[in-house]
Write an enzyme that holds these catalytic residues in place. Structure first.
Site, PDB file in Angstrom:
ATOM      1  N   ILE A  34      20.311  11.378  21.790  1.00 37.56           N
ATOM      2  CA  ILE A  34      21.556  12.138  21.954  1.00 37.56           C
ATOM      3  C   ILE A  34      21.303  13.594  22.355  1.00 37.56           C
ATOM      4  O   ILE A  34      22.203  14.247  22.867  1.00 37.56           O
ATOM      5  CB  ILE A  34      22.453  12.076  20.698  1.00 37.56           C
ATOM      6  CG1 ILE A  34      21.751  12.670  19.493  1.00 37.56           C
ATOM      7  CG2 ILE A  34      22.933  10.671  20.435  1.00 37.56           C
ATOM      8  CD1 ILE A  34      22.671  12.888  18.300  1.00 37.56           C
ATOM      9  N   HIS A 102      10.949   5.625  14.687  1.00 37.12           N
ATOM     10  CA  HIS A 102      11.450   5.608  16.062  1.00 37.12           C
ATOM     11  C   HIS A 102      10.400   6.194  16.997  1.00 37.12           C
ATOM     12  O   HIS A 102       9.789   7.203  16.702  1.00 37.12           O
ATOM     13  CB  HIS A 102      12.783   6.334  16.192  1.00 37.12           C
ATOM     14  CG  HIS A 102      12.805   7.745  15.702  1.00 37.12           C
ATOM     15  ND1 HIS A 102      12.832   8.070  14.362  1.00 37.12           N
ATOM     16  CD2 HIS A 102      12.808   8.921  16.373  1.00 37.12           C
ATOM     17  CE1 HIS A 102      12.863   9.385  14.226  1.00 37.12           C
ATOM     18  NE2 HIS A 102      12.846   9.932  15.432  1.00 37.12           N
TER      19      HIS A 102
END
Length: 129
Positions: A34, A102
């Site tokens: 994002i 991640h």
């Protein structure tokens, strides 16, 4: 599954604002960061909640290899093929903004800004490849 973890919710398709990208493995998901630090900045996340890269064990090696495969595949689908200009890695705790494993996939690494070059510096105290 941790209902408070945003990456768990994304992996279970409970966050409609996050578009999942095609992924060849059912136990992984891939989506755009994002707050991208490069023209191509993707995250590859296991569906199963895993705390961070410090919790990885020898038996997780195949999963990490699959995570890298997914990262390469998403770059290829986006017509990026200069593998010498790619950075993939994990933030080393406590330098993780989200406590769910991640893999950052960044390309072209040569276009990282000054602060991003520090943030994603290869094999530093805070980012490992």
């Amino acid at each position: 599954y941790d209902g408070k973890c945003v990456f768990c919710r994304i992996a279970r398709r409970e966050e409609p604002s996050t578009t999942l990208l095609p992924c060849q493995y059912d136990d992984l998901v891939c989506f755009r960061d994002i707050r991208p630090d490069a023209p191509h900045h993707y995250l590859v996340v296991p569906v199963e909640h895993m705390q961070n890269c410090k919790t990885l064990k020898r038996e997780h090696i195949p999963m990490v290899k699959r995570m890298m495969e997914v990262g390469k595949a998403v770059l290829q689908r986006n017509n990026f093929s200069d593998w010498n200009d790619v950075r993939m890695g994990f933030h080393w705790p406590p330098f993780c903004s989200i406590s769910h494993l991640h893999l950052h996939v960044l390309a072209p690494a040569s276009q990282l800004g000054f602060l991003s070059r520090l943030l994603y510096r290869i094999n530093s105290y805070w980012f490992i490849t």
